[in-house]
Motif scaffolding. Structure first.
Motif, PDB file in Angstrom:
ATOM      1  N   HIS A 129       7.249   6.492   6.280  1.00 54.52           N
ATOM      2  CA  HIS A 129       6.764   5.156   6.645  1.00 54.52           C
ATOM      3  C   HIS A 129       7.877   4.168   6.992  1.00 54.52           C
ATOM      4  CE1 HIS A 129       4.331   1.574   6.655  1.00 54.52           C
ATOM      5  NE2 HIS A 129       5.225   1.023   5.850  1.00 54.52           N
ATOM      6  N   ASP A 167       0.418  -1.520  14.735  1.00 52.52           N
ATOM      7  CA  ASP A 167       1.328  -2.603  14.346  1.00 52.52           C
ATOM      8  C   ASP A 167       2.709  -2.236  14.869  1.00 52.52           C
ATOM      9  OD1 ASP A 167       2.530  -0.809  12.397  1.00 52.52           O
ATOM     10  OD2 ASP A 167       0.842  -1.276  11.085  1.00 52.52           O
ATOM     11  N   LYS A 190      -0.113  -6.790  13.719  1.00 48.34           N
ATOM     12  CA  LYS A 190      -0.942  -6.844  12.508  1.00 48.34           C
ATOM     13  C   LYS A 190      -0.262  -7.665  11.415  1.00 48.34           C
ATOM     14  CE  LYS A 190      -1.020  -3.287   9.352  1.00 48.34           C
ATOM     15  NZ  LYS A 190      -1.258  -1.930   8.850  1.00 48.34           N
ATOM     16  N   ARG A 192      -0.854  -8.353   6.984  1.00 48.42           N
ATOM     17  CA  ARG A 192      -1.671  -7.949   5.829  1.00 48.42           C
ATOM     18  C   ARG A 192      -1.493  -8.980   4.720  1.00 48.42           C
ATOM     19  NH1 ARG A 192      -3.900  -3.047   4.064  1.00 48.42           N
ATOM     20  NH2 ARG A 192      -2.801  -1.687   5.507  1.00 48.42           N
ATOM     21  N   ASP A 218       0.905   6.326  10.769  1.00 47.76           N
ATOM     22  CA  ASP A 218       1.435   7.298   9.805  1.00 47.76           C
ATOM     23  C   ASP A 218       0.401   7.624   8.730  1.00 47.76           C
ATOM     24  OD1 ASP A 218       1.672   4.721   8.774  1.00 47.76           O
ATOM     25  OD2 ASP A 218       3.547   5.092   7.716  1.00 47.76           O
ATOM     26  N   ILE A 219      -0.136   6.567   8.102  1.00 50.45           N
ATOM     27  CA  ILE A 219      -1.014   6.773   6.938  1.00 50.45           C
ATOM     28  C   ILE A 219      -2.366   6.113   7.189  1.00 50.45           C
ATOM     29  CG2 ILE A 219      -1.299   6.230   4.471  1.00 50.45           C
ATOM     30  CD1 ILE A 219       1.795   6.036   4.319  1.00 50.45           C
ATOM     31  N   ILE A 220      -3.433   6.806   6.861  1.00 47.85           N
ATOM     32  CA  ILE A 220      -4.725   6.112   6.737  1.00 47.85           C
ATOM     33  C   ILE A 220      -5.036   6.086   5.250  1.00 47.85           C
ATOM     34  CG2 ILE A 220      -7.165   6.014   7.314  1.00 47.85           C
ATOM     35  CD1 ILE A 220      -6.626   7.745   9.742  1.00 47.85           C
ATOM     36  N   SER A 221      -5.125   4.902   4.694  1.00 43.46           N
ATOM     37  CA  SER A 221      -5.431   4.789   3.273  1.00 43.46           C
ATOM     38  C   SER A 221      -6.872   4.286   3.114  1.00 43.46           C
ATOM     39  CB  SER A 221      -4.415   3.857   2.613  1.00 43.46           C
ATOM     40  OG  SER A 221      -4.717   3.702   1.257  1.00 43.46           O
ATOM     41  N   GLY A 223      -8.461   2.683   5.393  1.00 43.57           N
ATOM     42  CA  GLY A 223      -9.075   2.671   6.726  1.00 43.57           C
ATOM     43  C   GLY A 223      -9.141   1.282   7.351  1.00 43.57           C
ATOM     44  N   GLY A 224      -8.684   0.251   6.602  1.00 46.62           N
ATOM     45  CA  GLY A 224      -8.776  -1.125   7.091  1.00 46.62           C
ATOM     46  C   GLY A 224      -8.009  -1.344   8.398  1.00 46.62           C
ATOM     47  N   THR A 225      -6.815  -0.800   8.476  1.00 48.91           N
ATOM     48  CA  THR A 225      -5.982  -0.987   9.676  1.00 48.91           C
ATOM     49  C   THR A 225      -6.675  -0.392  10.897  1.00 48.91           C
ATOM     50  OG1 THR A 225      -3.972  -0.917   8.357  1.00 48.91           O
ATOM     51  CG2 THR A 225      -3.739  -0.381  10.710  1.00 48.91           C
TER      52      THR A 225
END
Ligand code: R5P
Length: 300
Positions: A129, A167, A190, A192, A218-221, A223-225
């Motif tokens: 990341h 972003d 973006k 946060r 890179d990461i979906i945590s 899903g908000g992004t």
């Protein structure tokens, strides 16, 4: 001959070991009744004077995974391994890579320093990341980008495709995929909320009108992004939205959040021990990319 230890939480690691023709040394893993972990090298003699790849991942159960890597390092050092290299496609804690609010730690740096002091001579990771820590820990930390492989899995289905970074931090991996395949790319801006975690976007017209968009992250945590970015892109006239992400943590209702935002398909790399079974989610095996980087590293 190169040798490997593959932890039980990452069976896909055997593909990586095969890709470098490594002899796999078995380990016994168990958890004591009080929750503490135990590991044992089943053929400790084979470790002496050898280069050992320790192939593992750190999601889910990030803290236990870290501790396992540390006690394994102890066993390898005690049995006189010449060198051991951590091959950890998902390195946990990487998102706390700076002090966002006064009083916070830089947890990503803590994890890297702990693994280094445990004796890992190198760490090979996938789509790390933090660009700032990649440069601080160069050349110790070897980062492998796979966004091109993920986008290739879907590119034939796309009409007038454009790659989109949700972003500015994701721009490098979006550019990498776009340039490898010969596509256009663009980005959103973006921010946060550091307390609530809510994602919002600054107004910016991306070049998506009438085109299929692949959001690369890179990461979906939660899903908000991805959900928020997809809504904005569809409002801006994007035809369809696809998502390519390296590490699909997919916490809670992330999948439905993303699908509700209008995403057609999610392509993920096999960097974790958790997998989501869903007709709209596809996994790409990135083991051969990791193996080819390891071959170069070992020969160098
Ligand atoms: C953030 O900078 C990362 O690159 C990801 O965009 C983020 O971690 C995704 O988290 P979530 O899915 O919770 O929005």
């Amino acid at each position: 001959m190169i040798k490997a230890v593959v932890t039980g939480n990452y069976p896909d690691g055997f593909n990586i070991a095969r890709g470098v023709n490594a002899e796999v040394i078995g380990i016994t893993e168990k958890v004591f009744p009080d929750g503490e972990q135990y590991v044992r090298l089943e053929e400790p003699d084979k470790v002496r004077d050898s280069t050992i790849l320790v192939i593992s991942t750190m999601y889910p159960m990030q803290d236990q995974s870290l501790l396992k890597l540390l006690i394994l390092a102890d066993a390898l050092a005690r049995n006189q391994a010449r060198e051991f290299i951590g091959v950890i496609p998902y390195l946990a804690y990487s998102r706390q890579d700076k002090v966002f609010m006064p009083g916070e730690p830089v947890s990503a740096s803590t994890v890297l320093r702990i693994l280094k002091s445990a004796g890992y001579s190198r760490l090979v990771v996938v789509d790390f990341h933090s660009n700032s820590l990649l440069s601080d820990f160069k050349p110790y930390l070897v980062n492998i980008l796979v966004s091109d492989l993920l986008v290739k899995a879907v590119v034939d289905k796309l009409d007038k495709p454009v790659i989109l970074a949700p972003d500015k931090g994701a721009l490098e991996r979006a550019r990498f995929a776009a340039e490898s395949i010969g596509l256009d790319y663009d980005y959103l801006v973006k921010s946060r909320d550091r307390v609530t975690g809510a994602v919002s976007y600054a107004p910016r017209e991306a070049s998506v009108e009438g085109r299929d968009v692949v959001i690369v992250d890179d990461i979906i945590s939660t899903g908000g992004t991805i959900a928020e970015a997809s809504r904005i892109l569809l409002k801006q006239g994007a035809r369809r939205i696809f998502v390519a992400a390296s590490h699909g943590l997919m916490i809670g209702n992330a999948l439905s959040r993303i699908m509700d935002a209008g995403v057609q398909r999610i392509i993920l790399a096999n960097t974790l021990s958790a997998r989501l079974e869903h007709p709209l989610v596809e996994y790409v095996d990135i083991s051969s990319r990791i193996a080819s980087v390891l071959r170069e590293l070992i020969q160098a």
